[in-house]
Write an enzyme that holds these catalytic residues in place. Structure first.
Site, PDB file in Angstrom:
ATOM      1  N   LYS A   1       0.764  -1.230  -0.076  1.00 37.11           N
ATOM      2  CA  LYS A   1      -0.016   0.040   0.031  1.00 37.11           C
ATOM      3  C   LYS A   1       0.954   1.256  -0.011  1.00 37.11           C
ATOM      4  O   LYS A   1       2.010   1.248   0.536  1.00 37.11           O
ATOM      5  CB  LYS A   1      -0.965  -0.027   1.248  1.00 37.11           C
ATOM      6  CG  LYS A   1      -0.104   0.039   2.713  1.00 37.11           C
ATOM      7  CD  LYS A   1       0.316   1.458   3.056  1.00 37.11           C
ATOM      8  CE  LYS A   1       1.193   1.209   4.592  1.00 37.11           C
ATOM      9  NZ  LYS A   1       1.844   2.385   4.952  1.00 37.11           N
TER      10      LYS A   1
ATOM     11  N   ASP B   1      -0.897  -1.563  11.120  1.00 39.82           N
ATOM     12  CA  ASP B   1      -1.398  -1.561   9.633  1.00 39.82           C
ATOM     13  C   ASP B   1      -2.119  -2.711   9.114  1.00 39.82           C
ATOM     14  O   ASP B   1      -2.868  -2.860   8.066  1.00 39.82           O
ATOM     15  CB  ASP B   1      -0.327  -1.254   8.545  1.00 39.82           C
ATOM     16  CG  ASP B   1       0.279   0.146   9.054  1.00 39.82           C
ATOM     17  OD1 ASP B   1      -0.459   0.824   9.429  1.00 39.82           O
ATOM     18  OD2 ASP B   1       1.186   0.383   8.235  1.00 39.82           O
TER      19      ASP B   1
HETATM   20  O1  C5P Z   1       1.521  -1.502  15.441  1.00 37.06           O
HETATM   21  P1  C5P Z   1       3.056  -1.544  14.878  1.00 37.06           P
HETATM   22  O2  C5P Z   1       3.937  -2.755  15.516  1.00 37.06           O
HETATM   23  O3  C5P Z   1       3.185  -1.547  13.532  1.00 37.06           O
HETATM   24  O4  C5P Z   1       3.981  -0.177  15.560  1.00 37.06           O
HETATM   25  C1  C5P Z   1       5.198   0.047  15.488  1.00 37.06           C
HETATM   26  C2  C5P Z   1       5.493   1.196  16.426  1.00 37.06           C
HETATM   27  O5  C5P Z   1       5.188   2.196  15.570  1.00 37.06           O
HETATM   28  C3  C5P Z   1       4.802   1.073  17.559  1.00 37.06           C
HETATM   29  O6  C5P Z   1       5.509   0.591  18.775  1.00 37.06           O
HETATM   30  C4  C5P Z   1       4.693   2.430  18.050  1.00 37.06           C
HETATM   31  O7  C5P Z   1       6.118   3.202  18.479  1.00 37.06           O
HETATM   32  C5  C5P Z   1       4.619   3.307  16.451  1.00 37.06           C
HETATM   33  N1  C5P Z   1       3.228   3.498  16.272  1.00 37.06           N
HETATM   34  C6  C5P Z   1       2.736   4.596  16.741  1.00 37.06           C
HETATM   35  N2  C5P Z   1       1.269   4.848  16.370  1.00 37.06           N
HETATM   36  C7  C5P Z   1       0.564   4.232  15.513  1.00 37.06           C
HETATM   37  C8  C5P Z   1       1.172   2.973  15.081  1.00 37.06           C
HETATM   38  C9  C5P Z   1       2.680   2.653  15.332  1.00 37.06           C
HETATM   39  O8  C5P Z   1       3.287   5.232  17.691  1.00 37.06           O
HETATM   40  N3  C5P Z   1      -0.657   4.509  14.931  1.00 37.06           N
END
Ligand code: C5P
Length: 304
Positions: A11, A140
């Site tokens: 994406k 995501d």
């Molecule tokens: O959810 P995911 O593991 O992809 O997120 C990785 C990191 O990105 C999280 O630990 C956080 O630090 C940051 N993040 C965030 N806000 C979001 C998505 C991700 O702060 N909406």
């Protein structure tokens, strides 16, 4: 059925507005996600020892990731815990999407694995349960269960499907370095210095999604990560600026940064212009790819 092969498209974010850091460490987002006709291919086979997931990476891109830590195996483990499914799984992943590139490659792999397992294991879990599992694998991941074009908010769990857009040609340009997501959020926070960031004065959901029906040349979208990563000194910041201006010079009518970096993209109104631009850009970059917007579709199976 013993084997299933599914596409795992990537994406871009046509728009990405990042709110304040929440008490749980995540940030509220407002984003327009667009699936692309480019991605990895995942195959899952019922084979090997019960309770084990073996991953055969079909690309040197994955060598650095220990197989047990790959998001596909993490998706299999979560699916086992939630459903009791215990058969051995052999997974094959043909990886094409750059890692750490903001294109959601790993998140898409996780969603593809959940969808494929749901068929292979014959569990027929309802969409709400798959979405819940998807979110615990990454912010995501829920988007990729259906793909297409969507307004995404919250941490990534609130998804409002939007009408499909024409298959606009897109040139993806990765600068050759990754942008780790957590680090990009930290940089954005420190740049803001704790200043409150609400929607104040900026266009909201209605205005932004309404603007999609205009041509890409008139889109008012932005990505809050772009100034945080591309402004100021440093080689990486300069690389982002160079790519965006090269895409503009090559005729892109809309340019942007996907996710928290590092891949930039340009949207063209003509496929031939996109090919010419990619040809020109390829002389200077590591990863350049021409693809198209991909409409939302039912879960696609390439082979059983
Ligand atoms: O959810 P995911 O593991 O992809 O997120 C990785 C990191 O990105 C999280 O630990 C956080 O630090 C940051 N993040 C965030 N806000 C979001 C998505 C991700 O702060 N909406």
């Amino acid at each position: 059925m013993r084997r299933i092969k599914v596409p795992s498209p990537c994406k871009i974010n046509l728009h990405l507005s990042v709110g304040e850091r929440r008490a749980d460490g995540y940030h509220d987002l407002e984003s327009i996600f667009q699936a692309l006709d480019f991605g990895d291919t995942l195959s899952l086979e019922l084979a090997g020892q019960d309770g084990v997931c073996e991953l055969f990476p079909g690309s040197p891109l994955l060598r650095a990731v220990p197989p047990g830590e790959n998001i596909v195996c993490r998706a299999v483990s979560l699916f086992r815990r939630r459903t009791g499914f215990d058969r051995g799984i052999r997974a094959g992943l043909e990886k094409r999407v750059p890692l750490g590139g903001g294109l959601g490659g790993g998140s898409s792999n996780a969603a593809a694995a959940l969808g494929a397992l749901n068929i292979l294991a014959g569990t027929a879990l309802p969409p709400a349960e798959l979405r819940d599992m998807a979110l615990s694998l990454g912010s995501d991941v829920p988007f990729f269960l259906a793909g297409g074009t969507a307004w995404v908010s919250g941490r990534g769990e609130r998804i409002f499907p939007l009408e499909s857009l024409p298959p606009w040609p897109v040139v993806l340009v990765n600068p050759g370095f990754p942008s780790p997501t957590a680090e990009a959020f930290r940089r954005l926070d420190s740049r803001r210095g704790g200043a409150s960031r609400g929607p104040g004065g900026r266009p909201g959901r209605e205005a932004l999604t309404g603007a999609l029906s205009a041509g890409p040349g008139d889109w008012p979208f932005w990505n809050d990560f772009f100034p945080a990563l591309a402004e100021g000194p440093g080689e990486e910041a300069a690389a982002y600026r160079r790519i965006i201006s090269a895409l503009r010079d090559a005729g892109a009518v809309f340019t942007g940064l996907s996710g928290a970096g590092s891949t930039c993209f340009g949207i063209f109104t003509d496929g031939g212009d996109a090919e010419k631009a990619a040809h020109f850009l390829l002389n200077h970059r590591i990863f350049v790819y021409v693809t198209f917007f991909l409409a939302r579709s039912a879960f696609r199976v390439l082979e059983c």
